[in-house]
Design a protein around this motif. Structure first.
Motif, PDB file in Angstrom:
ATOM      1  N   ILE A  43      39.060  42.125  42.270  1.00 48.92           N
ATOM      2  CA  ILE A  43      39.410  43.357  43.164  1.00 48.92           C
ATOM      3  C   ILE A  43      39.797  44.702  42.349  1.00 48.92           C
ATOM      4  N   ALA A  46      38.308  48.396  42.361  1.00 51.46           N
ATOM      5  CA  ALA A  46      38.537  48.928  43.523  1.00 51.46           C
ATOM      6  C   ALA A  46      40.087  49.342  43.550  1.00 51.46           C
ATOM      7  N   ALA A  47      40.769  48.287  43.007  1.00 51.77           N
ATOM      8  CA  ALA A  47      42.467  48.608  42.820  1.00 51.77           C
ATOM      9  C   ALA A  47      42.702  49.667  42.117  1.00 51.77           C
ATOM     10  N   ALA A 115      39.723  50.706  50.313  1.00 52.99           N
ATOM     11  CA  ALA A 115      40.944  49.906  50.725  1.00 52.99           C
ATOM     12  C   ALA A 115      40.772  49.167  52.094  1.00 52.99           C
ATOM     13  N   VAL A 134      44.333  46.219  49.118  1.00 48.41           N
ATOM     14  CA  VAL A 134      42.823  45.832  48.729  1.00 48.41           C
ATOM     15  C   VAL A 134      42.556  44.532  48.686  1.00 48.41           C
TER      16      VAL A 134
END
Length: 159
Positions: A43, A46-47, A115, A134
């Protein structure tokens, strides 16, 4: 830049940063280290984008009193991560409708897209916490047997 550090049972990292643009890069580096330690690199992309947008909003828009800092919290929740950015400003961010050629204003739309959920919570005292969760795909990262399958309370922000 890093002003304060606290780790609770290895499932939460809290840092404080000056209200300066370079804090975005430093907060990203700290989150990247935490995700590697927690085996949540799936992740990471995205995080990091979510964190970047939230910290950038706090740096650019939170008119905080002199001497106040921005606080980040990263906490394991289930098979994912809760990211919080705290500041002392009362003004709440809002998602903007922007034109195709606009150079700014897409941050919260990115957060919403990446998210699982996000929101804004009041804090004890002044300010707010903007948070996002997330998650990794089931079966990725820390397992339930590692003892972190339940939600981890984070700093009483009520999100």
């Amino acid at each position: 830049m890093q002003k304060h550090q606290k780790t609770l049972n290895g499932v939460e990292v809290v840092r404080r940063w000056t209200c300066h643009p370079r804090s975005v890069r430093l907060a990203r580096a700290e989150l990247s280290r935490a995700l590697a330690a927690w085996a949540l690199t799936e992740i990471e992309d995205a995080a990091l984008v979510v964190l970047s947008e939230l910290v950038t909003n706090a740096v650019r828009h939170a008119r905080i009193p002199s001497g106040r800092e921005i606080e980040t919290r990263y906490a394991l929740v289930g098979v994912g991560l809760r990211i919080e950015v705290h500041d002392a400003a009362e003004a709440r961010p809002r998602r903007l409708a922007v034109g195709a050629d606009a150079e700014n204003g897409r941050g919260l739309a990115l957060v919403e897209a990446l998210a699982d959920e996000w929101g804004i919570s009041d804090r004890v005292g002044c300010g707010k916490a903007v948070w996002a969760v997330v998650s990794a795909a089931p079966g990725v990262g820390r397992s339930e047997s590692a003892g972190v399958a339940e939600r981890v309370p984070v700093g009483g922000t009520g999100g």
